[in-house]
Design a protein around this motif. Structure first.
Motif, mmCIF file in Angstrom:
data_model
loop_
_atom_site.group_PDB
_atom_site.id
_atom_site.type_symbol
_atom_site.label_atom_id
_atom_site.label_comp_id
_atom_site.label_asym_id
_atom_site.label_seq_id
_atom_site.Cartn_x
_atom_site.Cartn_y
_atom_site.Cartn_z
ATOM 1 N N THR A 179 -5.301 -0.601 -10.409
ATOM 2 C CA THR A 179 -5.860 -0.496 -9.061
ATOM 3 C C THR A 179 -7.350 -0.794 -9.119
ATOM 4 O O THR A 179 -8.065 -0.243 -9.976
ATOM 5 C CB THR A 179 -5.655 0.916 -8.487
ATOM 6 O OG1 THR A 179 -4.260 1.193 -8.452
ATOM 7 C CG2 THR A 179 -6.210 1.019 -7.079
ATOM 8 N N SER A 202 0.845 -1.190 0.000
ATOM 9 C CA SER A 202 0.000 0.000 0.000
ATOM 10 C C SER A 202 0.876 1.234 0.000
ATOM 11 O O SER A 202 2.058 1.188 0.352
ATOM 12 C CB SER A 202 -0.897 0.006 1.245
ATOM 13 O OG SER A 202 -0.103 0.192 2.410
ATOM 14 N N SER A 203 0.304 2.347 -0.406
ATOM 15 C CA SER A 203 1.085 3.589 -0.455
ATOM 16 C C SER A 203 1.597 3.956 0.932
ATOM 17 O O SER A 203 2.716 4.455 1.073
ATOM 18 C CB SER A 203 0.232 4.720 -1.035
ATOM 19 O OG SER A 203 -0.944 4.914 -0.253
ATOM 20 N N ARG A 204 0.778 3.690 1.981
ATOM 21 C CA ARG A 204 1.209 4.011 3.343
ATOM 22 C C ARG A 204 2.392 3.142 3.750
ATOM 23 O O ARG A 204 3.378 3.616 4.307
ATOM 24 C CB ARG A 204 0.039 3.834 4.318
ATOM 25 C CG ARG A 204 0.418 4.147 5.778
ATOM 26 C CD ARG A 204 -0.745 3.998 6.725
ATOM 27 N NE ARG A 204 -1.673 5.136 6.586
ATOM 28 C CZ ARG A 204 -2.874 5.065 5.993
ATOM 29 N NH1 ARG A 204 -3.300 3.916 5.481
ATOM 30 N NH2 ARG A 204 -3.654 6.127 5.917
ATOM 31 N N ARG A 229 3.517 9.875 1.958
ATOM 32 C CA ARG A 229 2.510 9.014 1.319
ATOM 33 C C ARG A 229 2.008 9.646 0.023
ATOM 34 O O ARG A 229 1.752 8.954 -0.969
ATOM 35 C CB ARG A 229 1.340 8.784 2.281
ATOM 36 C CG ARG A 229 0.309 7.821 1.730
ATOM 37 C CD ARG A 229 -0.887 7.694 2.646
ATOM 38 N NE ARG A 229 -1.848 6.764 2.094
ATOM 39 C CZ ARG A 229 -3.104 6.612 2.563
ATOM 40 N NH1 ARG A 229 -3.512 7.345 3.615
ATOM 41 N NH2 ARG A 229 -3.930 5.748 2.014
ATOM 42 N N THR A 253 -2.894 -2.614 -5.118
ATOM 43 C CA THR A 253 -2.338 -2.203 -6.412
ATOM 44 C C THR A 253 -1.476 -3.340 -6.946
ATOM 45 O O THR A 253 -0.647 -3.898 -6.223
ATOM 46 C CB THR A 253 -1.486 -0.933 -6.246
ATOM 47 O OG1 THR A 253 -2.320 0.121 -5.749
ATOM 48 C CG2 THR A 253 -0.862 -0.519 -7.570
ATOM 49 N N TYR A 305 2.322 5.959 -7.972
ATOM 50 C CA TYR A 305 1.414 4.882 -8.391
ATOM 51 C C TYR A 305 0.464 5.374 -9.480
ATOM 52 O O TYR A 305 0.181 4.675 -10.461
ATOM 53 C CB TYR A 305 0.620 4.369 -7.193
ATOM 54 C CG TYR A 305 1.346 3.358 -6.320
ATOM 55 C CD1 TYR A 305 2.682 3.051 -6.549
ATOM 56 C CD2 TYR A 305 0.695 2.727 -5.264
ATOM 57 C CE1 TYR A 305 3.340 2.135 -5.750
ATOM 58 C CE2 TYR A 305 1.344 1.803 -4.457
ATOM 59 C CZ TYR A 305 2.667 1.509 -4.701
ATOM 60 O OH TYR A 305 3.307 0.592 -3.915
ATOM 61 N N ALA A 306 -0.050 6.604 -9.317
ATOM 62 C CA ALA A 306 -0.989 7.152 -10.298
ATOM 63 C C ALA A 306 -0.312 7.311 -11.659
ATOM 64 O O ALA A 306 -0.908 7.032 -12.711
ATOM 65 C CB ALA A 306 -1.547 8.481 -9.796
ATOM 66 N N GLN A 349 1.712 7.948 -3.655
ATOM 67 C CA GLN A 349 0.432 7.911 -4.365
ATOM 68 C C GLN A 349 0.564 8.517 -5.762
ATOM 69 O O GLN A 349 0.019 7.992 -6.737
ATOM 70 C CB GLN A 349 -0.630 8.663 -3.551
ATOM 71 C CG GLN A 349 -1.088 7.908 -2.309
ATOM 72 C CD GLN A 349 -2.053 8.729 -1.463
ATOM 73 O OE1 GLN A 349 -1.964 9.960 -1.424
ATOM 74 N NE2 GLN A 349 -2.981 8.057 -0.794
ATOM 75 N N ASP A 350 1.285 9.642 -5.857
ATOM 76 C CA ASP A 350 1.505 10.247 -7.171
ATOM 77 C C ASP A 350 2.279 9.312 -8.096
ATOM 78 O O ASP A 350 2.009 9.224 -9.299
ATOM 79 C CB ASP A 350 2.285 11.563 -7.009
ATOM 80 C CG ASP A 350 1.442 12.672 -6.384
ATOM 81 O OD1 ASP A 350 0.213 12.511 -6.358
ATOM 82 O OD2 ASP A 350 2.034 13.680 -5.948
#
Length: 489
Positions: free
Chosen positions: A79, A49-51, A61, A85, A68-69, A65-66
């Motif tokens: 996702t 996970s991003s966290r 975080r 993910t 992964y996007a 997240q950026d």
């Protein structure tokens, strides 16, 4: 700071380098992208996970997240709501290289008597760097434009003054064109002659069929070989061809090394005037003569009938790709137009650097140093052959940095070359210089320009028995010969 993710197969290691200057997000995106493309993260592989990833790597975080996007937008990740993910099923993969056997490594040679190459280690690097700096410092802003297709006026002025002084040429800046080496100069001359109605061009045999014949054919013209004897090109045979142009090397014939005799010079120019023909003079190796002062350029006797081409490929280095072309008045316009179409001009900064080098006297100083060096190598070659192959006759040593070795009658030129290669010595035959490819009489062209004296002596010692006896005809590449220990040259 490396992190290992348990539960993932295969393991993926990431290392974020905060001292590299590269943005952290860019580093993370690149490493994840490379891991997917390289197969270290398989299709449908779960990512943390991003966290969790942010905590492991000490990143925010939002940054993860950026990342992964971005990779999801590129098609690397997918996702789903309520799910982790994962690596996308259609993620781009690195192309699989076809398996192939590693090519064998070339054999280190004791000596490679390759011809046509000057001593590359003697290139005057410090002088050239000085000349480039001086040229850049003094270069007018206007010279950064395309300029005259004939080349820098400054270099043309310097070169013509040099050629009048050294080669007794009838040279003027307005009739001079700067080109990118001999190959381009020859191509431009042939194109101009073709536009003027020439259809057949004669060339010396032996000579340079791989260069000259190919260029003649590329210009849409017919190449016609003309024999060379001890006095140079046979003008009577040339007359019989009906050609209206001929390519010659009068100062030091390639590859025989003979000088075009005075009577032949006058006969050749008389032929040109009588036939309304042109002579293309390759001013080859003219700077390096050991038995006398260099003979004057043919162009100096008939500037209206001779196109003279010179370069710094042998005096400095082939990599510079700078040459010049002295044009008859009638060919200046078509040659200039051909050059404009070809490339709009040779690089100006290099031209100005060469002008500085010649003007400063450093070019002349380099030539004097190289005459001494090549003269010493010439003497070493003579001595080595006298010791290890005394029956081999050497010719063509009055100038330049190659010689012709006359093998015994009946020797097999190609077999000698192959057997020498087995002993880690590079030899090259005269047959490659003949239009017919004939190897009779058997001869070798021994280049010593880029071969140190020690290597010359060791190379000839290694193959002397192949060169100096009639049994050289029976040597084959399959014969087992003892290896000589290689020592750095």
């Amino acid at each position: 700071m490396p992190v290992q993710w348990t539960g993932l197969s295969p393991e993926l290691l990431l290392a974020i380098d905060r001292s590299s200057g590269e943005q952290l997000r860019v580093q993370l995106e690149r490493q994840l992208r490379d891991a997917i493309r390289g197969g270290r993260l398989a299709v449908d592989e779960r990512l943390p996970s991003s966290r969790e990833l942010a905590r492991s790597l000490g990143l925010s975080r939002g940054l993860v997240q950026d990342c992964y996007a971005q990779l999801q937008a590129e098609g690397y990740l997918v996702t789903r709501v309520g799910s982790a993910t994962r690596v996308a099923a259609c993620a781009p993969a690195a192309p699989v290289e076809p398996s192939a056997e590693r090519p064998p490594q070339p054999t280190r040679l004791i000596a490679d008597f390759r011809h046509g190459v000057p001593d590359l280690a003697s290139f005057p690097r410090a002088d050239w760097l000085w000349a480039v700096r001086e040229a850049a410092r003094r270069m007018p802003t206007a010279d950064l434009d395309y300029g005259d297709p004939r080349g820098s006026r400054e270099l043309r002025t310097v070169v013509t003054a040099y050629l009048r002084r050294i080669r007794a040429a009838d040279a003027e800046p307005d009739r001079t064109l700067i080109c990118s080496g001999y190959a381009q100069g020859l191509a431009l001359a042939l194109q101009a002659l073709a536009r003027g109605g020439v259809r057949a061009v004669a060339h010396e045999d032996p000579g340079s069929p791989a260069t000259v014949s190919a260029a003649i054919l590329a210009a849409g013209l017919t190449p016609v070989p003309v024999p060379v004897d001890a006095h140079g090109v046979d003008v009577a045979a040339l007359e019989a061809t009906g050609a209206r142009a001929v390519v010659v090397t009068p100062a030091h014939q390639w590859p025989t090394g003979v000088l075009l005799a005075p009577a032949r010079r006058h006969a050749l120019l008389a032929w040109a005037r009588r036939r309304d023909a042109y002579v293309i003079e390759d001013d080859y190796d003219a700077e390096f003569r050991y038995d006398r002062e260099p003979v004057g350029a043919l162009q100096g006797l008939a500037a209206d009938r001779v196109v003279s081409i010179g370069t710094v490929s042998k005096s400095l280095a082939p990599a510079l790709r700078i040459g010049w072309l002295l044009s008859p008045p009638a060919l200046v316009a078509p040659l200039t137009e051909a050059k404009r179409i070809a490339d709009r001009g040779t690089p100006t900064l290099d031209q100005l650097a060469l002008a500085r080098l010649i003007e400063s006297g450093r070019y002349d100083r380099h030539l004097r140093r190289m005459r001494t060096l090549y003269g010493a190598r010439c003497r070493t070659l003579r001595a080595a052959l006298a010791e290890h192959a005394p029956k081999v006759r050497l010719t063509g040593l009055a100038a330049g940095f190659h010689a012709v070795a006359h093998l015994p009658d009946g020797a097999d030129e190609s077999a000698v070359i192959a057997a020498a290669r087995a002993r880690r010595v590079g030899l090259y035959g005269m047959s490659a210089c003949r239009a017919s490819g004939d190897s009779e009489p058997p001869r070798l062209v021994l280049g010593f320009g880029d071969v140190p004296e020690r290597a010359i002596a060791e190379g000839i010692a290694a193959v002397g028995d192949l060169l100096g006896h009639g049994r050289a005809a029976k040597v084959s590449a399959g014969v087992s010969v003892p290896e000589r220990p290689w020592r750095p040259q």
